[in-house]
Design a protein around this motif. Structure first.
Motif, PDB file in Angstrom:
ATOM      1  N   GLU A  22       0.792  -6.467  -3.306  1.00 42.22           N
ATOM      2  CA  GLU A  22       1.711  -7.074  -4.276  1.00 42.22           C
ATOM      3  C   GLU A  22       2.388  -6.016  -5.136  1.00 42.22           C
ATOM      4  OE1 GLU A  22      -0.836  -9.868  -6.249  1.00 42.22           O
ATOM      5  OE2 GLU A  22      -0.275 -11.519  -4.883  1.00 42.22           O
ATOM      6  N   ARG A  23       1.638  -4.974  -5.459  1.00 41.72           N
ATOM      7  CA  ARG A  23       2.222  -3.904  -6.260  1.00 41.72           C
ATOM      8  C   ARG A  23       3.302  -3.162  -5.477  1.00 41.72           C
ATOM      9  NH1 ARG A  23      -2.236  -1.265  -7.134  1.00 41.72           N
ATOM     10  NH2 ARG A  23      -2.766  -2.627  -8.880  1.00 41.72           N
TER      11      ARG A  23
ATOM     12  N   VAL B  60       5.314  -4.208   3.512  1.00 40.75           N
ATOM     13  CA  VAL B  60       3.929  -3.844   3.807  1.00 40.75           C
ATOM     14  C   VAL B  60       3.501  -4.504   5.109  1.00 40.75           C
ATOM     15  CG1 VAL B  60       1.543  -3.853   3.005  1.00 40.75           C
ATOM     16  CG2 VAL B  60       3.393  -3.704   1.335  1.00 40.75           C
ATOM     17  N   ALA B  61       2.944  -3.682   6.017  1.00 40.10           N
ATOM     18  CA  ALA B  61       2.321  -4.198   7.247  1.00 40.10           C
ATOM     19  C   ALA B  61       0.837  -3.860   7.157  1.00 40.10           C
ATOM     20  CB  ALA B  61       2.953  -3.558   8.477  1.00 40.10           C
ATOM     21  N   ILE B  62      -0.007  -4.884   7.261  1.00 38.97           N
ATOM     22  CA  ILE B  62      -1.440  -4.708   6.983  1.00 38.97           C
ATOM     23  C   ILE B  62      -2.266  -4.917   8.243  1.00 38.97           C
ATOM     24  CG2 ILE B  62      -3.403  -5.531   5.626  1.00 38.97           C
ATOM     25  CD1 ILE B  62      -1.416  -6.588   3.565  1.00 38.97           C
ATOM     26  N   HIS B  63      -3.115  -3.920   8.545  1.00 33.77           N
ATOM     27  CA  HIS B  63      -4.156  -4.116   9.558  1.00 33.77           C
ATOM     28  C   HIS B  63      -5.495  -4.096   8.841  1.00 33.77           C
ATOM     29  CE1 HIS B  63      -7.218  -3.075  12.559  1.00 33.77           C
ATOM     30  NE2 HIS B  63      -6.446  -3.748  13.403  1.00 33.77           N
TER      31      HIS B  63
ATOM     32  N   GLU C 100       7.874 -10.100   2.716  1.00 35.29           N
ATOM     33  CA  GLU C 100       7.811  -8.624   2.764  1.00 35.29           C
ATOM     34  C   GLU C 100       6.498  -8.123   3.361  1.00 35.29           C
ATOM     35  OE1 GLU C 100       9.629  -9.890  -1.278  1.00 35.29           O
ATOM     36  OE2 GLU C 100       7.910 -10.421  -0.007  1.00 35.29           O
ATOM     37  N   VAL C 101       5.618  -9.049   3.786  1.00 31.69           N
ATOM     38  CA  VAL C 101       4.315  -8.675   4.331  1.00 31.69           C
ATOM     39  C   VAL C 101       4.190  -9.196   5.757  1.00 31.69           C
ATOM     40  CG1 VAL C 101       1.811  -8.856   4.079  1.00 31.69           C
ATOM     41  CG2 VAL C 101       3.266  -8.732   2.042  1.00 31.69           C
ATOM     42  N   VAL C 102       3.660  -8.373   6.646  1.00 34.34           N
ATOM     43  CA  VAL C 102       3.458  -8.767   8.032  1.00 34.34           C
ATOM     44  C   VAL C 102       2.092  -8.260   8.487  1.00 34.34           C
ATOM     45  CG1 VAL C 102       4.480  -6.690   9.063  1.00 34.34           C
ATOM     46  CG2 VAL C 102       4.555  -8.864  10.308  1.00 34.34           C
TER      47      VAL C 102
ATOM     48  N   LEU D 221      -1.881   3.770 -12.710  1.00 34.71           N
ATOM     49  CA  LEU D 221      -1.041   4.162 -11.576  1.00 34.71           C
ATOM     50  C   LEU D 221      -0.194   2.983 -11.093  1.00 34.71           C
ATOM     51  CD1 LEU D 221      -3.489   6.447  -9.551  1.00 34.71           C
ATOM     52  CD2 LEU D 221      -1.637   7.150 -11.070  1.00 34.71           C
ATOM     53  N   GLY D 222      -0.757   1.771 -11.160  1.00 38.93           N
ATOM     54  CA  GLY D 222       0.017   0.592 -10.782  1.00 38.93           C
ATOM     55  C   GLY D 222       1.214   0.397 -11.695  1.00 38.93           C
ATOM     56  N   ALA D 223       0.990   0.580 -12.992  1.00 36.15           N
ATOM     57  CA  ALA D 223       2.098   0.463 -13.946  1.00 36.15           C
ATOM     58  C   ALA D 223       3.126   1.566 -13.717  1.00 36.15           C
ATOM     59  CB  ALA D 223       1.552   0.529 -15.368  1.00 36.15           C
TER      60      ALA D 223
END
Length: 525
Positions: free
Chosen positions: A22-23, A31-34, A56-58, A283-285
């Motif tokens: 999300e960040r 973002v592509a997540i395995h 935006e995520v796959v 770091l997220g901010a």
């Protein structure tokens, strides 16, 4: 303008993966997540449910069971890359991340940096001539086949390797490839990944070769990029800041590393500790901000090597808290009871510390187990206590909140006495002279290993005079040093004489001195 699609390989902590995704997409990225198939199915479901409505995520169609050092990591990366290429046609750069990574710059800074030059960022070092591989297998990674995982199937891994060596079953490396090595954390352009996938599709022998090499995630993409991309378009470095210890283990970053991380010439860093909650929040901010005014020094690796190098020789970048001062304190009184018969000194110590305002420790520089309080580590072993003797005494004054401290020392510690009496503190030597008979000398010889219960009488006859002479010599050296003040408490002296002496040495009232001199069984063995 650059637009990044992150290839996120992870295997734990679903909540952290969701927060990271999300960040990243909040900063305008894809973002592509395995998520490793070895991990619990309910965690994967939590991730997919939380991100299901985010275009935006796959996720790749297939999750693989991944093992460190195995081809499965590369295979999972390729599957995730294909999903990202298909789902995000306007993505220009594809950046490999793990669940332990975090941004150390803003998304605006990252976009501007990647837009400034048309190049790939990946470590590409010649496998055979570089020294990138510090420990473990090198040539054997390639010329032999590896079907087993060295970490989980160690016996099978090394047995298979030794059998291949014994029967000379080396294999050829594809002769048109220059094998390269480097970090798996890369950032590649879309055109580069398209070229790699096209090459792999026409050369099935190449993925087949790498599928049985050891740790192919450090060689496959590195070799492929160098093969399909002109060297002028490759920047041979990773955009992910990472450090490794002398033992080849990744260094973990914590809350107090924030300022260090921001000055590095990288976009992300790994590994961020799972417990570094504050660091992750900051770091997220930072990633969400529009900040681009970073002062980059790139000194992280050198700083780490400098600090750990000094630590190896006992010289740290900054003094530990017990090394900051070198004096006991001008207004404090230190009384050193110096006695060869330790049990006598301990009896006297117990008696005097029973009085209000006086604290003490017995033989802290001679006995490993001297009942010291916890003082931050300085008290843990004799070598450390002796090396930081003044600091240890000062900390005991502070621990007991006392202006008067009594310690016991063996008469052999002459140099230590000289050091402590040379301090600005008020230091006093109270030497206790005991009567030494042959029975005590024989027991002492047995305690220190010079004699045994069944030692022949002729050995004992030669040994006892030598020990008696040594005791006398230690006492003589103390007196020749002319410590001031130096009080001598004698077993042979009268009770009244010793009472007066103890009153003076400890600076207590005469009645307390008399009480100490009359300590029951003070000189008894």
């Amino acid at each position: 303008m650059a637009r990044i699609a992150f290839i996120l390989l992870c295997h734990k902590d679903a909540a952290a993966v969701i927060a990271q995704a999300e960040r990243l997409i909040a900063g305008g990225a894809y973002v592509a997540i395995h998520f490793d198939a070895r991990s619990p199915a309910d965690q994967y479901k939590a991730i997919t449910d939380a991100l299901a409505d985010r275009p935006e995520v796959v996720f790749p169609d297939t999750r693989l069971r991944c093992g460190w050092g195995e081809w499965s990591l590369v295979d999972a990366t390729l599957r995730t890359v294909r999903s990202a290429l298909s789902a995000f046609p306007d993505a220009t750069h594809f950046y490999m991340l793990s669940g332990d990574c975090a941004a150390i710059k803003s998304s605006a800074y990252a976009d501007r940096m990647l837009s400034a030059g048309d190049r790939d960022f990946i470590e590409c070092h010649d496998f055979f001539t570089s020294d990138w591989i510090k420990t473990g297998l090198k040539r054997d990674r390639l010329v032999y086949r590896h079907w087993f995982n060295e970490r989980t199937q160690k016996w099978w891994f090394y047995t298979a390797l030794q059998l291949q060596k014994r029967f000379r079953l080396e294999r050829a490396i594809p002769d048109d490839l220059q094998i390269m090595v480097g970090s798996q954390w890369w950032c590649l352009r879309r055109t580069t990944l398209d070229a790699i996938l096209e090459f792999v599709a026409t050369r099935p022998d190449v993925p087949r070769f790498f599928s049985t090499t050891w740790i192919p995630d450090e060689t496959f993409f590195q070799t492929m990029v160098a093969h399909v991309v002109p060297s002028a378009e490759i920047e041979t470095r990773s955009l992910t800041f990472k450090l490794f210890s002398d033992y080849g283990m990744p260094v973990t970053f914590y809350n107090d590393h924030y300022d260090l991380l921001l000055t590095q010439e990288h976009l992300f860093a790994r590994k961020i500790s799972g417990d570094a909650t504050l660091l992750k929040e900051r770091l997220g901010a930072l990633w969400d901000s529009a900040r681009t005014d970073f002062t980059v020094s790139g000194d992280g690796k050198k700083l780490y090597e400098f600090l750990t190098g000094r630590g190896r020789i006992g010289q740290r970048f900054a003094p530990r808290f017990w090394e900051r001062e070198a004096t006991l304190g001008r207004d404090r009184q230190l009384i050193m009871i110096v006695c060869k018969k330790w049990h006598v000194a301990k009896r006297l110590l117990r008696a005097v510390t029973a009085e209000p305002g006086i604290s003490g420790v017995a033989y802290l520089f001679d006995e490993a187990d001297s009942n010291l309080p916890s003082l931050g580590g300085i008290e843990r072993d004799l070598d450390k206590r002796n090396r930081h003797r003044r600091a240890l005494i000062r900390m005991l004054f502070e621990y007991f909140n006392a202006g008067k401290l009594v310690i016991c020392l063996d008469p052999s510690n002459l140099e230590l006495m000289r050091d402590l009496t040379s301090d600005r503190a008020d230091a006093t030597i109270l030497e206790v002279e005991c009567q030494i008979d042959d029975a005590y000398l024989l027991g002492h010889a047995e305690r220190i290993g010079l004699a045994a219960r069944d030692s022949p009488p002729e050995l004992i006859a030669r040994l006892l005079p030598t020990l008696r002479s040594e005791f006398a010599f230690e006492s003589e050296r103390i007196r020749e040093t002319r410590f001031a003040p130096h009080h001598l408490l004698r077993q042979s002296a009268s009770l009244q004489s010793n009472a007066t002496l103890l009153s003076e040495a400890f600076r207590v009232a005469p009645e307390i001195g008399a009480r100490l001199a009359a300590t029951p069984y003070l000189f008894d063995d």
